[in-house]
Scaffold this motif. Sequence first.
Motif, mmCIF file in Angstrom:
data_model
loop_
_atom_site.group_PDB
_atom_site.id
_atom_site.type_symbol
_atom_site.label_atom_id
_atom_site.label_comp_id
_atom_site.label_asym_id
_atom_site.label_seq_id
_atom_site.Cartn_x
_atom_site.Cartn_y
_atom_site.Cartn_z
ATOM 1 N N ASN A 261 -4.409 5.549 8.369
ATOM 2 C CA ASN A 261 -5.122 5.259 7.132
ATOM 3 C C ASN A 261 -6.596 5.632 7.199
ATOM 4 O O ASN A 261 -7.189 5.962 6.161
ATOM 5 C CB ASN A 261 -4.947 3.786 6.777
ATOM 6 C CG ASN A 261 -3.516 3.480 6.360
ATOM 7 O OD1 ASN A 261 -3.022 4.007 5.380
ATOM 8 N ND2 ASN A 261 -2.841 2.640 7.142
ATOM 9 N N SER B 20 -8.870 12.060 1.954
ATOM 10 C CA SER B 20 -8.930 11.884 0.499
ATOM 11 C C SER B 20 -10.358 12.036 -0.008
ATOM 12 O O SER B 20 -10.598 12.667 -1.051
ATOM 13 C CB SER B 20 -8.377 10.512 0.115
ATOM 14 O OG SER B 20 -7.040 10.362 0.548
ATOM 15 N N LEU C 128 0.915 4.256 -2.757
ATOM 16 C CA LEU C 128 0.824 5.695 -2.483
ATOM 17 C C LEU C 128 1.966 6.455 -3.152
ATOM 18 O O LEU C 128 1.762 7.549 -3.706
ATOM 19 C CB LEU C 128 0.828 5.942 -0.974
ATOM 20 C CG LEU C 128 -0.435 5.517 -0.222
ATOM 21 C CD1 LEU C 128 -0.210 5.590 1.281
ATOM 22 C CD2 LEU C 128 -1.621 6.382 -0.616
ATOM 23 N N VAL D 101 -6.449 3.113 -1.810
ATOM 24 C CA VAL D 101 -5.266 2.499 -1.193
ATOM 25 C C VAL D 101 -5.332 2.635 0.327
ATOM 26 O O VAL D 101 -5.001 1.690 1.069
ATOM 27 C CB VAL D 101 -3.980 3.140 -1.749
ATOM 28 C CG1 VAL D 101 -2.759 2.622 -1.002
ATOM 29 C CG2 VAL D 101 -3.846 2.856 -3.232
ATOM 30 N N SER D 102 -5.770 3.785 0.824
ATOM 31 C CA SER D 102 -5.871 3.980 2.276
ATOM 32 C C SER D 102 -6.890 3.027 2.887
ATOM 33 O O SER D 102 -6.686 2.517 3.998
ATOM 34 C CB SER D 102 -6.246 5.431 2.591
ATOM 35 O OG SER D 102 -5.228 6.322 2.190
ATOM 36 N N LEU E 155 1.121 10.654 3.163
ATOM 37 C CA LEU E 155 0.496 9.458 3.730
ATOM 38 C C LEU E 155 1.475 8.289 3.738
ATOM 39 O O LEU E 155 1.546 7.523 4.713
ATOM 40 C CB LEU E 155 -0.755 9.095 2.926
ATOM 41 C CG LEU E 155 -1.944 10.044 3.024
ATOM 42 C CD1 LEU E 155 -3.063 9.602 2.084
ATOM 43 C CD2 LEU E 155 -2.466 10.111 4.447
ATOM 44 N N ALA E 156 2.232 8.138 2.658
ATOM 45 C CA ALA E 156 3.220 7.047 2.602
ATOM 46 C C ALA E 156 4.279 7.213 3.680
ATOM 47 O O ALA E 156 4.678 6.239 4.333
ATOM 48 C CB ALA E 156 3.867 7.010 1.219
ATOM 49 N N ASN F 26 2.914 6.136 7.089
ATOM 50 C CA ASN F 26 2.831 4.678 7.165
ATOM 51 C C ASN F 26 4.203 4.061 7.387
ATOM 52 O O ASN F 26 4.356 3.127 8.187
ATOM 53 C CB ASN F 26 2.206 4.130 5.886
ATOM 54 C CG ASN F 26 0.688 4.157 5.888
ATOM 55 O OD1 ASN F 26 0.045 3.248 6.401
ATOM 56 N ND2 ASN F 26 0.112 5.205 5.331
ATOM 57 N N GLY G 117 -6.258 9.187 6.459
ATOM 58 C CA GLY G 117 -5.943 9.360 5.047
ATOM 59 C C GLY G 117 -7.141 9.129 4.150
ATOM 60 O O GLY G 117 -7.355 9.875 3.181
ATOM 61 N N PRO H 78 -0.271 12.109 -1.333
ATOM 62 C CA PRO H 78 -0.025 10.673 -1.121
ATOM 63 C C PRO H 78 1.363 10.379 -0.571
ATOM 64 O O PRO H 78 1.545 9.398 0.166
ATOM 65 C CB PRO H 78 -0.218 10.074 -2.522
ATOM 66 C CG PRO H 78 -0.052 11.206 -3.463
ATOM 67 C CD PRO H 78 -0.496 12.434 -2.746
ATOM 68 N N CYS I 268 0.831 -1.206 0.000
ATOM 69 C CA CYS I 268 0.000 0.000 0.000
ATOM 70 C C CYS I 268 0.870 1.262 0.000
ATOM 71 O O CYS I 268 0.539 2.250 -0.672
ATOM 72 C CB CYS I 268 -0.932 -0.005 1.208
ATOM 73 S SG CYS I 268 -2.238 -1.255 1.128
ATOM 74 N N THR J 96 -5.975 7.571 -3.755
ATOM 75 C CA THR J 96 -5.505 7.553 -2.365
ATOM 76 C C THR J 96 -6.582 7.045 -1.423
ATOM 77 O O THR J 96 -6.280 6.372 -0.434
ATOM 78 C CB THR J 96 -5.054 8.960 -1.927
ATOM 79 O OG1 THR J 96 -6.099 9.908 -2.188
ATOM 80 C CG2 THR J 96 -3.814 9.381 -2.658
#
Length: 671
Positions: free
Chosen positions: A90, A97, A14, A41-42, A121-122, A125, A93, A118, A10, A38
């Motif tokens: 997430n 999003s 991102l 994926v989140s 967010l990555a 994580n 996120g 994104p 994931c 996003t």
Amino acid sequence: MSSVVLQISCVAGLLGIAVLAIILSRAKTSTTIIYCATTAVSLVALFGSIRFLVGEAPNPSGLVLPVGLPWLGAHFRLDALASFFLVVVNLGGASASLYGLGYGHHDPAPHRVLPFFPAFLAGMNLVVLADDAFSYLLCWEFMSLASWALVMAHHRESGNAKAGYVYLVMASFGTLALLLAFGLLAGPTGDYGFAAIRAARHTPYVATLVLILMLLGAGSKAGLVPLHVWLPLAHPAAPSHVSALMSGVMTKVAIYGFIRVIFDLLGQPIWPASVVVLFLGGITAVMGILYALMEKDLKRLLAYSTIENIGVIFASLGLALAFQANGQKLAAALAFTAALFHVLNHSFFKSLLFFGAGAVLTATGERDMDKLGGLIHRMPFTSFVVLVGCVAISALPPFNGFVSEWLMFQAVLQSPELPQWALKIMVPAVGALLALAAALAAACFVKAFGVTFLGRPRSTAAETAHEVDRYSLSAMIILAALCLLAGILPGLVIDALAPITIDILGGRMPIQANEPWLSIAPIAESRSSYNGLLVMIFITLSASLSVFVIHRFASHAVRRGPAWGCGFSDPTPAAQYSAGSFAQPIRRVFGTLVFRARDHVDMPAPGDVRPARFRIELHDLVWEGIYLPIVGAVGFSSDRLNRLQFLTIRRYLSLVFATLVTLLLVLAIWS
């Protein structure tokens, strides 16, 4: 596919979306494509982390990638603690999003936001998944730089460049503190893997230094007083959905780092450490909400409120340290659960409130509450969900904020069992500070909601406001529903957090699923219990009965009259209570000590046609007492050292020779 591989996949997704955003930066559909991707994926990462937390948490999974330091690689690990914070990251996120699908179309420069959103967010994580110091610091810096780019997205607006500069300086300072902390943890062997650090024995001297450095490093990112100065500048400068991520999520990633190091890697704590954390938590909570009460900028008010909630979380963590150091595992689990529960709750209602502030900004173009008012008639759905957020953050039942703060006070009530007199005195004192902060928070959000949404419009922008798009409303409604669900079904959350307390503290709270009627009992039902569902039913029935009685027995005649003007004629909405006038009584009580507040009144003499003027003078003592002297010292030193640029070759060589001799002398004395 293992859980950790799913989470890393994931993250890769991102990062791929960030690259795609660069390619599509000028396309008209880029906003919709990027935020949809996003969101998807989140959500995958969110459900994967929930599944791990409730099912696989006792069995951590790891992954080593052939990148990073040659002899170390990049270690990533998913355990109960990491999976919980991945839920926070997430979920935030995904909601941001979804909100961005509508809000992003109003952004004047989406190409400055879409690539970094994104990536941010990555980065968050990856920080949570990192299992060695090098990977952690690299991902931490990546997260900081991505968020800095988002703060600077609208750099031409007044104050945003300063906000980005202060944030970058504080982020660099925090990273330096973390680097030193991990250096001490790795020791002479230089083994930066978390497993090796966890297995090593750390002396009290090293543990104390690491605690101080983590409070500086993680505390500066989270917003602990006096390291909070960047937060009320940077959070309002960013786009509103990014503000929600920074305030509701990124500060929790910093708390994750503090928990990972102090509770996990350092091993058994010593009780004096808890005194420091408790003190900083209590002071941060009170100072943060007092700053918020003085504000009339809606987003700055929410940013300062984040500082207050960070103080509540650190105070709970300090309690957990105190109980853990004395072997009281049940009380430690209670305090630790309260902290984690408040981490989750704050991510819900603070994201909701920043989304609401973004909706107000979109509809009116204003953040100044003194230019708003009457929005409840023009933005009814936004007003309702923001009201839910205000009630939740004010810790009023049946919403989620009440439950976590109630658990925290239940932990405070266990303090008489602590053997150290310093803690017997400190814990009730901090409990009193937290109670004061809770009361002030209620007053703060009565002000925020009342001045913004009630009354009459104070400007043309407020008078012509309109409801926002369905995507923004959907994101806010989902978070409002989560605030209610976490408040009426807290036992499910507490039981889901149990694997974390078992893994970190070696104990847990009683199983709440065994309690009748969905009640929760922190210690035992005979000592204290709470049932959010019954409280909600009672509130609903009593309110409905009151409405029925009023409508059934009150006069049916509609009576209208002019708005009350405090005994004066009221020809203009400007005569209504403002944000400043609402906070005046509290400013009179606390302002002299905390802000050196002064009221300046210019009242013309009879016959003088000049208008009367009233001005409030407030001082940020932390900024003026700590940071301005540092800035002055740096400027003074730079001016003096600037002469080194104009030395002759002979003087340069002399300076190098003197430095070399000095270093050799130091080495000789040291050896």
